[in-house]
Design a protein around this motif. Sequence first.
Motif, PDB file in Angstrom:
ATOM      1  N   ALA A 185     -76.030  -7.684 -11.272  1.00 39.40           N
ATOM      2  CA  ALA A 185     -76.304  -8.277 -12.579  1.00 39.40           C
ATOM      3  C   ALA A 185     -77.468  -7.583 -13.270  1.00 39.40           C
ATOM      4  N   HIS A 186     -77.444  -7.658 -14.605  1.00 38.01           N
ATOM      5  CA  HIS A 186     -78.469  -7.104 -15.491  1.00 38.01           C
ATOM      6  C   HIS A 186     -79.083  -8.271 -16.257  1.00 38.01           C
ATOM      7  N   ALA A 187     -80.394  -8.487 -16.044  1.00 40.97           N
ATOM      8  CA  ALA A 187     -81.037  -9.663 -16.630  1.00 40.97           C
ATOM      9  C   ALA A 187     -82.270  -9.264 -17.432  1.00 40.97           C
ATOM     10  N   GLY A 188     -82.106  -9.139 -18.742  1.00 35.95           N
ATOM     11  CA  GLY A 188     -83.242  -9.071 -19.650  1.00 35.95           C
ATOM     12  C   GLY A 188     -83.658 -10.495 -19.994  1.00 35.95           C
ATOM     13  N   TRP A 189     -84.498 -10.663 -20.990  1.00 35.22           N
ATOM     14  CA  TRP A 189     -84.919 -12.034 -21.284  1.00 35.22           C
ATOM     15  C   TRP A 189     -83.757 -12.863 -21.820  1.00 35.22           C
ATOM     16  N   ARG A 190     -82.892 -12.265 -22.634  1.00 35.51           N
ATOM     17  CA  ARG A 190     -81.769 -13.030 -23.173  1.00 35.51           C
ATOM     18  C   ARG A 190     -80.783 -13.428 -22.066  1.00 35.51           C
ATOM     19  N   THR A 209     -81.469 -13.699 -18.930  1.00 35.97           N
ATOM     20  CA  THR A 209     -82.131 -14.629 -18.024  1.00 35.97           C
ATOM     21  C   THR A 209     -82.066 -16.051 -18.558  1.00 35.97           C
ATOM     22  N   VAL A 210     -82.427 -16.247 -19.818  1.00 31.79           N
ATOM     23  CA  VAL A 210     -82.382 -17.612 -20.353  1.00 31.79           C
ATOM     24  C   VAL A 210     -80.948 -18.100 -20.506  1.00 31.79           C
ATOM     25  N   ALA A 211     -79.991 -17.173 -20.608  1.00 29.30           N
ATOM     26  CA  ALA A 211     -78.579 -17.562 -20.661  1.00 29.30           C
ATOM     27  C   ALA A 211     -78.016 -17.880 -19.276  1.00 29.30           C
ATOM     28  N   GLY A 212     -78.775 -17.546 -18.218  1.00 26.43           N
ATOM     29  CA  GLY A 212     -78.363 -17.910 -16.868  1.00 26.43           C
ATOM     30  C   GLY A 212     -77.458 -16.912 -16.184  1.00 26.43           C
ATOM     31  N   ILE A 213     -77.699 -15.604 -16.389  1.00 28.14           N
ATOM     32  CA  ILE A 213     -76.832 -14.601 -15.776  1.00 28.14           C
ATOM     33  C   ILE A 213     -76.886 -14.656 -14.250  1.00 28.14           C
ATOM     34  N   SER A 214     -78.039 -14.955 -13.678  1.00 26.60           N
ATOM     35  CA  SER A 214     -78.133 -15.070 -12.214  1.00 26.60           C
ATOM     36  C   SER A 214     -77.231 -16.183 -11.697  1.00 26.60           C
ATOM     37  N   ALA A 256     -70.424  -1.081 -17.054  1.00 25.31           N
ATOM     38  CA  ALA A 256     -70.262  -2.094 -18.091  1.00 25.31           C
ATOM     39  C   ALA A 256     -71.004  -1.697 -19.355  1.00 25.31           C
ATOM     40  N   TYR A 257     -70.481  -2.137 -20.489  1.00 25.33           N
ATOM     41  CA  TYR A 257     -71.211  -2.075 -21.743  1.00 25.33           C
ATOM     42  C   TYR A 257     -72.035  -3.349 -21.817  1.00 25.33           C
ATOM     43  N   GLN A 258     -73.332  -3.201 -21.557  1.00 22.44           N
ATOM     44  CA  GLN A 258     -74.215  -4.357 -21.372  1.00 22.44           C
ATOM     45  C   GLN A 258     -74.728  -4.863 -22.720  1.00 22.44           C
ATOM     46  N   VAL A 259     -74.691  -6.189 -22.901  1.00 20.91           N
ATOM     47  CA  VAL A 259     -75.039  -6.771 -24.198  1.00 20.91           C
ATOM     48  C   VAL A 259     -76.081  -7.873 -24.091  1.00 20.91           C
ATOM     49  N   HIS A 260     -76.773  -7.972 -22.951  1.00 18.59           N
ATOM     50  CA  HIS A 260     -77.814  -8.981 -22.746  1.00 18.59           C
ATOM     51  C   HIS A 260     -77.250 -10.402 -22.830  1.00 18.59           C
ATOM     52  N   GLY A 261     -76.093 -10.576 -22.221  1.00 24.15           N
ATOM     53  CA  GLY A 261     -75.469 -11.892 -22.191  1.00 24.15           C
ATOM     54  C   GLY A 261     -75.321 -12.404 -20.781  1.00 24.15           C
ATOM     55  N   ALA A 262     -74.345 -13.296 -20.578  1.00 19.34           N
ATOM     56  CA  ALA A 262     -74.123 -13.900 -19.263  1.00 19.34           C
ATOM     57  C   ALA A 262     -72.664 -13.820 -18.854  1.00 19.34           C
ATOM     58  N   GLN A 263     -71.956 -12.803 -19.345  1.00 17.31           N
ATOM     59  CA  GLN A 263     -70.556 -12.611 -18.995  1.00 17.31           C
ATOM     60  C   GLN A 263     -70.459 -11.847 -17.680  1.00 17.31           C
ATOM     61  N   VAL A 264     -69.602 -12.335 -16.768  1.00 21.63           N
ATOM     62  CA  VAL A 264     -69.416 -11.718 -15.457  1.00 21.63           C
ATOM     63  C   VAL A 264     -68.012 -11.123 -15.395  1.00 21.63           C
ATOM     64  N   GLN A 287     -66.318  -2.013 -18.322  1.00 20.26           N
ATOM     65  CA  GLN A 287     -66.059  -3.372 -18.781  1.00 20.26           C
ATOM     66  C   GLN A 287     -66.879  -3.641 -20.037  1.00 20.26           C
ATOM     67  N   MET A 288     -66.247  -4.143 -21.067  1.00 17.41           N
ATOM     68  CA  MET A 288     -66.922  -4.365 -22.339  1.00 17.41           C
ATOM     69  C   MET A 288     -67.661  -5.705 -22.353  1.00 17.41           C
ATOM     70  N   ASP A 289     -68.807  -5.714 -23.036  1.00 19.87           N
ATOM     71  CA  ASP A 289     -69.578  -6.936 -23.287  1.00 19.87           C
ATOM     72  C   ASP A 289     -69.801  -7.729 -22.007  1.00 19.87           C
ATOM     73  N   THR A 290     -70.303  -7.060 -20.991  1.00 13.72           N
ATOM     74  CA  THR A 290     -70.449  -7.647 -19.655  1.00 13.72           C
ATOM     75  C   THR A 290     -71.811  -7.276 -19.086  1.00 13.72           C
ATOM     76  N   ASP A 291     -72.475  -8.246 -18.442  1.00 14.30           N
ATOM     77  CA  ASP A 291     -73.787  -7.979 -17.859  1.00 14.30           C
ATOM     78  C   ASP A 291     -73.858  -8.256 -16.366  1.00 14.30           C
ATOM     79  N   ALA A 292     -72.716  -8.540 -15.759  1.00 10.98           N
ATOM     80  CA  ALA A 292     -72.654  -8.654 -14.300  1.00 10.98           C
ATOM     81  C   ALA A 292     -71.256  -8.268 -13.845  1.00 10.98           C
ATOM     82  N   LEU A 293     -71.197  -7.645 -12.685  1.00 11.23           N
ATOM     83  CA  LEU A 293     -69.925  -7.236 -12.088  1.00 11.23           C
ATOM     84  C   LEU A 293     -69.868  -7.780 -10.667  1.00 11.23           C
ATOM     85  N   ILE A 294     -68.696  -8.286 -10.272  1.00 12.15           N
ATOM     86  CA  ILE A 294     -68.500  -8.760  -8.904  1.00 12.15           C
ATOM     87  C   ILE A 294     -67.218  -8.150  -8.356  1.00 12.15           C
TER      88      ILE A 294
END
Length: 269
Positions: free
Chosen positions: A141-146, A148-153, A83-91, A103-110
């Motif tokens: 999933a990839h969880a930086g501070w952004r 994490t606060v966006a709720g990627i988990s 994925a192209y990781q952008v510190h967001g919450a897109q799965v 996968q573009m603009d994605t921080d988790a893959l399932i």
Amino acid sequence: MSERATTVPITSLHDIPVFQFSSLAGHAGLVYAISTRRGGVSPAPWDSLNLSHTRGDDTARVNENHRRLCAALNVPADALTNAYQVHGAQVGLIGPAQRGQRQMDTDALITATPDTPLLLRFADCTPILLYDPVHHALGLAHAGWRGTVAGISTATVRAMQTAFGSRPADLLAGIGPAIGPCCYEVGDEVVEAVQQAFSNPAALLPPGRRTRRHFDLWAANTQQLREAGVRQIESAELCTACHHDWFFSHRAAAGRCGHFGAIAMLAAR
């Protein structure tokens, strides 16, 4: 930076050092590892198993590092899905059509598709692995501070529920090496974001030696997973800044470093 742990539990897979969760041992349907910075061909400051093409390292060396890691795990390198990781919450939902693609603009893959290795990259942010042994499904999933606060988990758990019928109580979760609360000093922007996102922000923002607060990414993501219904959670509690001899750390290296990776695949059964 103070050493948080004196021992780094590392397994060697065909001469490639990796970290693995003890709670996931014995699950033959899951092939995974969190790589370290060792075992590759890249020179400093990317020494040596750098998995990032965007940090200034030579492409051929990075490709060889990918090949070595995939060979150690016996996963098909040509099917590597990242994925192209952008510190967001897109799965991103990965099926046969997405196998081997980025996968573009994605921080988790399932995925619930066997023989489809997922890869995300890290250099202080938090790797989160979710495995559903009932439905044989996987999340990474990839969880930086952004993120994490966006709720990627939470978003990853919910996406697995929707896509595969996963029950959160059945999920096995691993929180991998990431910068720890010992070293992750943050500014007002992060403090305000954490205060808005969490009901108990004080517990996640311990004081540091100076006036600024620190942020506990491990505890924050553990809390979100528990609130989403996940009960089986193992946290490595390995600080990448303390242990930057084993893991790449953006903070410890002042930005001059590579990325380690979390790679996971469902075996056919």
